[in-house]
Design a protein around this motif. Structure first.
Motif, PDB file in Angstrom:
ATOM      1  N   VAL A 112      64.312  46.494  58.834  1.00  0.00           N
ATOM      2  CA  VAL A 112      63.952  45.293  59.265  1.00  0.00           C
ATOM      3  C   VAL A 112      64.975  44.730  60.434  1.00  0.00           C
ATOM      4  CG1 VAL A 112      65.284  44.185  57.438  1.00  0.00           C
ATOM      5  CG2 VAL A 112      63.396  42.847  58.392  1.00  0.00           C
ATOM      6  N   ALA A 113      66.076  45.355  60.432  1.00  0.00           N
ATOM      7  CA  ALA A 113      67.172  44.933  61.248  1.00  0.00           C
ATOM      8  C   ALA A 113      66.832  45.417  62.617  1.00  0.00           C
ATOM      9  CB  ALA A 113      68.374  45.587  60.850  1.00  0.00           C
ATOM     10  N   PHE A 114      66.012  46.555  62.736  1.00  0.00           N
ATOM     11  CA  PHE A 114      65.705  46.754  63.983  1.00  0.00           C
ATOM     12  C   PHE A 114      64.586  46.107  64.489  1.00  0.00           C
ATOM     13  CE2 PHE A 114      66.766  51.254  62.133  1.00  0.00           C
ATOM     14  CZ  PHE A 114      67.945  51.213  62.879  1.00  0.00           C
ATOM     15  N   CYS A 115      63.915  45.607  63.668  1.00  0.00           N
ATOM     16  CA  CYS A 115      62.477  44.574  64.177  1.00  0.00           C
ATOM     17  C   CYS A 115      63.303  43.539  64.624  1.00  0.00           C
ATOM     18  CB  CYS A 115      61.778  44.292  63.411  1.00  0.00           C
ATOM     19  SG  CYS A 115      60.790  45.352  62.348  1.00  0.00           S
ATOM     20  N   GLY A 116      64.335  42.804  64.149  1.00  0.00           N
ATOM     21  CA  GLY A 116      65.229  41.618  64.699  1.00  0.00           C
ATOM     22  C   GLY A 116      65.876  42.166  65.903  1.00  0.00           C
ATOM     23  N   THR A 117      66.368  43.505  66.152  1.00  0.00           N
ATOM     24  CA  THR A 117      67.023  43.824  67.272  1.00  0.00           C
ATOM     25  C   THR A 117      66.172  44.060  68.386  1.00  0.00           C
ATOM     26  OG1 THR A 117      68.573  45.045  65.922  1.00  0.00           O
ATOM     27  CG2 THR A 117      68.397  45.591  68.338  1.00  0.00           C
ATOM     28  N   LEU A 118      64.908  44.457  68.196  1.00  0.00           N
ATOM     29  CA  LEU A 118      63.878  44.490  69.396  1.00  0.00           C
ATOM     30  C   LEU A 118      63.563  43.254  69.945  1.00  0.00           C
ATOM     31  CD1 LEU A 118      60.787  46.541  69.041  1.00  0.00           C
ATOM     32  CD2 LEU A 118      60.632  44.220  70.051  1.00  0.00           C
ATOM     33  N   THR A 119      63.214  42.182  68.953  1.00  0.00           N
ATOM     34  CA  THR A 119      62.998  40.861  69.650  1.00  0.00           C
ATOM     35  C   THR A 119      64.362  40.231  70.236  1.00  0.00           C
ATOM     36  OG1 THR A 119      63.408  39.842  67.324  1.00  0.00           O
ATOM     37  CG2 THR A 119      61.205  40.381  67.895  1.00  0.00           C
ATOM     38  N   GLY A 120      65.412  40.435  69.683  1.00  0.00           N
ATOM     39  CA  GLY A 120      66.590  39.891  69.973  1.00  0.00           C
ATOM     40  C   GLY A 120      66.937  40.408  71.800  1.00  0.00           C
ATOM     41  N   MET A 163      66.002  41.733  47.484  1.00  0.00           N
ATOM     42  CA  MET A 163      65.529  42.341  48.457  1.00  0.00           C
ATOM     43  C   MET A 163      64.915  41.538  49.684  1.00  0.00           C
ATOM     44  SD  MET A 163      66.297  45.644  47.911  1.00  0.00           S
ATOM     45  CE  MET A 163      67.917  45.028  47.001  1.00  0.00           C
ATOM     46  N   ALA A 164      64.346  40.416  49.168  1.00  0.00           N
ATOM     47  CA  ALA A 164      63.750  39.611  50.042  1.00  0.00           C
ATOM     48  C   ALA A 164      64.707  38.864  50.954  1.00  0.00           C
ATOM     49  CB  ALA A 164      62.834  38.554  49.367  1.00  0.00           C
ATOM     50  N   THR A 165      65.842  38.142  50.307  1.00  0.00           N
ATOM     51  CA  THR A 165      66.727  37.666  50.919  1.00  0.00           C
ATOM     52  C   THR A 165      67.660  38.567  51.845  1.00  0.00           C
ATOM     53  OG1 THR A 165      68.373  37.730  49.001  1.00  0.00           O
ATOM     54  CG2 THR A 165      67.049  35.557  49.531  1.00  0.00           C
ATOM     55  N   LEU A 166      67.845  39.664  51.394  1.00  0.00           N
ATOM     56  CA  LEU A 166      68.592  40.860  52.294  1.00  0.00           C
ATOM     57  C   LEU A 166      67.929  41.108  53.337  1.00  0.00           C
ATOM     58  CD1 LEU A 166      70.902  42.956  52.415  1.00  0.00           C
ATOM     59  CD2 LEU A 166      69.590  44.736  51.177  1.00  0.00           C
ATOM     60  N   CYS A 167      66.606  41.450  53.387  1.00  0.00           N
ATOM     61  CA  CYS A 167      65.711  41.524  54.613  1.00  0.00           C
ATOM     62  C   CYS A 167      65.608  40.318  55.512  1.00  0.00           C
ATOM     63  CB  CYS A 167      64.397  42.026  54.116  1.00  0.00           C
ATOM     64  SG  CYS A 167      64.238  43.679  53.289  1.00  0.00           S
ATOM     65  N   PHE A 168      65.591  39.259  54.786  1.00  0.00           N
ATOM     66  CA  PHE A 168      65.630  38.051  55.876  1.00  0.00           C
ATOM     67  C   PHE A 168      66.922  37.930  56.771  1.00  0.00           C
ATOM     68  CE2 PHE A 168      66.653  33.597  56.597  1.00  0.00           C
ATOM     69  CZ  PHE A 168      65.597  33.191  57.118  1.00  0.00           C
ATOM     70  N   PHE A 169      67.766  38.205  55.934  1.00  0.00           N
ATOM     71  CA  PHE A 169      69.298  38.174  56.943  1.00  0.00           C
ATOM     72  C   PHE A 169      69.347  39.022  57.793  1.00  0.00           C
ATOM     73  CE2 PHE A 169      70.266  34.864  53.341  1.00  0.00           C
ATOM     74  CZ  PHE A 169      70.193  33.785  53.812  1.00  0.00           C
ATOM     75  N   ARG A 170      68.907  40.368  57.403  1.00  0.00           N
ATOM     76  CA  ARG A 170      69.199  41.284  58.143  1.00  0.00           C
ATOM     77  C   ARG A 170      68.337  41.361  59.513  1.00  0.00           C
ATOM     78  NH1 ARG A 170      72.414  45.613  57.555  1.00  0.00           N
ATOM     79  NH2 ARG A 170      71.038  47.144  58.649  1.00  0.00           N
ATOM     80  N   PHE A 171      67.217  40.816  59.223  1.00  0.00           N
ATOM     81  CA  PHE A 171      66.430  40.641  60.538  1.00  0.00           C
ATOM     82  C   PHE A 171      67.085  39.624  61.426  1.00  0.00           C
ATOM     83  CE2 PHE A 171      63.670  37.763  63.167  1.00  0.00           C
ATOM     84  CZ  PHE A 171      62.575  38.788  63.468  1.00  0.00           C
ATOM     85  N   TRP A 172      67.620  38.753  60.925  1.00  0.00           N
ATOM     86  CA  TRP A 172      68.334  37.883  61.949  1.00  0.00           C
ATOM     87  C   TRP A 172      69.712  38.320  62.431  1.00  0.00           C
ATOM     88  CZ3 TRP A 172      65.715  34.413  64.669  1.00  0.00           C
ATOM     89  CH2 TRP A 172      64.496  34.042  63.927  1.00  0.00           C
ATOM     90  N   LEU A 173      70.306  39.216  61.687  1.00  0.00           N
ATOM     91  CA  LEU A 173      71.518  39.969  62.197  1.00  0.00           C
ATOM     92  C   LEU A 173      70.920  41.052  63.146  1.00  0.00           C
ATOM     93  CD1 LEU A 173      74.372  40.892  61.614  1.00  0.00           C
ATOM     94  CD2 LEU A 173      73.383  42.578  59.879  1.00  0.00           C
ATOM     95  N   GLY A 488      61.293  52.728  69.191  1.00  0.00           N
ATOM     96  CA  GLY A 488      61.438  54.218  68.707  1.00  0.00           C
ATOM     97  C   GLY A 488      62.210  54.388  67.465  1.00  0.00           C
ATOM     98  N   ALA A 489      63.294  53.422  67.150  1.00  0.00           N
ATOM     99  CA  ALA A 489      63.991  53.345  66.013  1.00  0.00           C
ATOM    100  C   ALA A 489      63.241  52.902  64.864  1.00  0.00           C
ATOM    101  CB  ALA A 489      65.188  52.382  66.073  1.00  0.00           C
ATOM    102  N   ILE A 490      62.370  51.868  64.907  1.00  0.00           N
ATOM    103  CA  ILE A 490      61.339  51.363  63.895  1.00  0.00           C
ATOM    104  C   ILE A 490      60.475  52.467  63.588  1.00  0.00           C
ATOM    105  CG2 ILE A 490      59.518  49.731  63.392  1.00  0.00           C
ATOM    106  CD1 ILE A 490      60.962  47.877  65.478  1.00  0.00           C
ATOM    107  N   VAL A 491      59.865  53.046  64.394  1.00  0.00           N
ATOM    108  CA  VAL A 491      59.017  54.371  64.103  1.00  0.00           C
ATOM    109  C   VAL A 491      59.801  55.525  63.276  1.00  0.00           C
ATOM    110  CG1 VAL A 491      57.999  56.432  65.159  1.00  0.00           C
ATOM    111  CG2 VAL A 491      57.747  54.148  66.320  1.00  0.00           C
ATOM    112  N   GLY A 492      61.189  55.564  63.635  1.00  0.00           N
ATOM    113  CA  GLY A 492      61.828  56.580  62.836  1.00  0.00           C
ATOM    114  C   GLY A 492      62.215  56.055  61.693  1.00  0.00           C
ATOM    115  N   ALA A 493      62.540  54.772  61.578  1.00  0.00           N
ATOM    116  CA  ALA A 493      62.926  54.099  60.181  1.00  0.00           C
ATOM    117  C   ALA A 493      61.636  54.059  59.043  1.00  0.00           C
ATOM    118  CB  ALA A 493      63.544  52.717  60.414  1.00  0.00           C
ATOM    119  N   PHE A 494      60.740  53.739  59.827  1.00  0.00           N
ATOM    120  CA  PHE A 494      59.654  53.548  58.866  1.00  0.00           C
ATOM    121  C   PHE A 494      58.683  54.679  58.607  1.00  0.00           C
ATOM    122  CE2 PHE A 494      60.532  48.883  59.994  1.00  0.00           C
ATOM    123  CZ  PHE A 494      60.103  48.296  58.787  1.00  0.00           C
ATOM    124  N   GLY A 495      58.754  55.551  59.840  1.00  0.00           N
ATOM    125  CA  GLY A 495      58.082  56.728  59.880  1.00  0.00           C
ATOM    126  C   GLY A 495      58.488  57.860  58.957  1.00  0.00           C
TER     127      GLY A 495
END
Length: 560
Positions: A112-120, A163-173, A488-495
């Motif tokens: 999820v942090a990589f998703c935030g990083t991509l948009t950032g 897990m929900a709050t951890l993912c939420f804040f790691r997205f914005w991180l 690519g990192a998201i593909v690596g992390a999720f895939g």
């Protein structure tokens, strides 16, 4: 000027070409050349290009580099505590094995942090070209500090809430981290001289290695301290007592520690002046650019507003990102930087985030049930720290030392080549490496893939986009390139986890070897930028646009 004036009267085939058209064309060309000469001789830019290595260069490296130290720490520390999270929140009473995060939750926490990083990267890259590098720089750092702390404070005792709050804040991180990529690279490239620019930008990125190393060291210290203070039996001895309640503080402390280095550098980031290239070439304020760089370089620089105004009237370099002119000049370059970064990060982040699973598969880390929860964190952190110390960190600094001698292209091509070789060397005889007597050999080979990732494309994909695009689009194009990497990192992390569970580690390593080979192929789209000024590389001083050439060709073929 003498040669330019002579060209005005040096025409041939007068029986076929109109003298008036020739004169008009030559005058336009002469005017354009004069503007180019003025731009190249703009004192503030030439002073930066020719400046000797000074204290301000090292200050800029540290200030920008501490952001990357924090980025790497925050992105990779999560892989050290996911096993602990599984034990804390997903252990089932009576099970023979410790709890583990469900695959979908593990992918979300890691990715999820990589998703935030991509948009950032896209958002702040664009904003850096619109508002200025410095103004946006502070925003990203404060977001990183706040979200690092908030991630560690994720509330609730139930797995779903935590897990929900951890993912939420790691997205914005991740969103804040994303902004650090284009801004740090662009600021460093625009501050550096042309002789050692590659080394300076690579040195900023090399702080990522220390961030990964620091993550492992912090986890070792915290887990060792807690294990000493709150001893517990192994899971196979007493499952209920193997995870002490205090273990919940371990992962929170490790995650929140990333806020400290970011907060420490906030003041100094705000003290950095805006880059002269943004101020002069984008904001069109020559007086401010000269004033800022006079303080930085400690020399008197003349404000050359008339040159800036002349450049602003030149329409040949005012094309936008989505124009046909950009596609003609930089389309293949952008394809090269995005594709190579995308392919690299599939392999690089797969290896980083899931190395603990690979080490467990070959038996280098003891089986989970033979340890208590905090001991497992210690063993995982020790393995990651060893890899970072022996291969990751040295690889970055080999790039710093050699990038301005070997060039970006050679280092990137070499890195992808050896990553391919070592990945296939691990994958094809995989069974051989899983035997107890050969595990050290596996770790050595695996370390070499990290070494050549960092003495190779992991550094150069960061450096090159900060050099080859025009000043007004530099941060945006770097952000787009970096975002492709995070895809690519998201593909690596999720895939990777799903693929490894489905087809096994061996076939997954073969796939990563093929990905590295494709990265080597796409490297041929990336131009060499060693030893040239940013304006020369990006073509901001290009003499003629395609439209000019077409118009002149039309003039040449019109009969009298």
């Amino acid at each position: 000027m003498r040669s330019i004036i002579l060209q005005l009267f040096n025409s041939s085939r007068t029986d076929e070409i109109s003298w008036s058209n020739v004169l008009a064309t030559r005058l336009v060309t002469a005017q354009r050349k004069l503007i180019i000469i003025m731009a190249r001789e703009m004192h503030v830019l030439t002073a930066l290009d020719a400046a000797k290595t000074q204290w301000y260069h090292f200050t800029a490296i540290v200030i920008a580099g501490m952001g990357f130290f924090t980025d790497a720490y925050d992105l990779f520390c999560i892989s050290l505590v996911t096993k602990l999270l599984g034990r804390l929140y997903y252990t089932e009473p009576g099970s023979d094995t410790p709890g583990a995060l469900p695959s979908n939750v593990a992918s979300a926490v890691n990715g999820v942090a990589f998703c935030g990083t991509l948009t950032g990267q896209i958002f702040f890259g664009w904003l850096g070209d619109k508002m200025g590098r410095k103004r946006v720089y502070g925003m990203t750092l404060m977001l990183m500090v706040l979200c690092s702390i908030a991630s560690g404070l994720s509330f609730g005792k139930e797995a779903k809430g935590v897990m929900a709050t951890l993912c939420f804040f790691r997205f914005w991180l991740g969103f804040g981290i994303g902004g650090d990529y284009p801004l740090s690279a662009t600021i460093m490239s625009e501050y550096a001289n042309k002789k050692t620019r590659g080394a300076f930008i690579a040195a900023v990125f090399a702080m990522q290695g220390f961030g990964i190393l620091a993550g492992g060291m912090v986890a070792i210290i915290v887990s060792a301290a807690f294990n000493s203070g709150f001893s517990a039996p192994a899971y196979e001895v007493n499952a209920a007592l193997s995870t002490v309640p205090e273990a919940d503080f371990v992962w929170r402390i490790i995650v929140m520690f990333g806020a400290i280095p970011a907060a420490m550098t906030y003041y100094w980031r705000m003290k950095m002046p805006e880059t002269a290239r943004y101020t002069a070439l984008v904001a069109k304020n020559a007086k401010q650019a000269a004033s800022d760089m006079s303080k930085v370089l400690q020399v008197d620089l003349e404000a050359e507003q008339e040159k800036v105004e002349q450049l602003s009237k030149e329409q040949g370099n005012n094309f936008g990102l989505f124009s046909s002119e950009f596609a003609r000049r930089h389309g293949l370059h952008l394809l090269g930087t995005t594709s190579t970064w995308f392919l690299l990060d599939i392999a690089f982040y797969s290896q980083n985030l899931f190395q603990k699973d690979i080490f467990t598969a070959i038996g280098w880390i003891p089986k989970a049930k033979t340890m208590n929860a905090i001991e497992e964190v210690y063993h995982i952190a020790r393995a990651q720290t060893l890899i970072a110390l022996c291969s990751t960190v040295p690889g970055y600094w080999f790039t710093v030392a050699l990038i301005d001698r070997m060039g970006r292209f050679a280092i990137q091509l070499m890195g992808f080549f050896f990553m391919t070789v070592f990945m296939f060397a691990l994958a094809i005889p995989y069974h051989h490496w899983t035997l107890p007597d050969n595990r050290i050999g596996f770790v050595v080979m695996y370390s070499f893939t990290f070494f050549f990732a960092n003495f190779g494309p992991n550094a150069t994909t960061f450096v090159v986009p900060a050099e080859i695009f025009p000043a007004r689009l530099r941060s945006t194009c770097h952000g787009i390139s970096a975002a492709a990497g995070k895809a690519g990192a998201i593909v690596g992390a999720f895939g990777f986890l799903a693929v490894a569970n489905g087809i096994g580690v061996k076939k997954t390593l073969i796939i990563l070897g093929v990905v590295n080979f494709l990265g080597m192929v796409f490297t041929f789209l990336v131009p060499e930028s060693k030893g040239r000024s940013l304006e020369e590389i990006s073509g901001e001083n290009e003499e003629e646009t395609a439209a000019d050439q077409s118009r002149q060709q039309h003039i040449r073929t019109v009969p009298v």
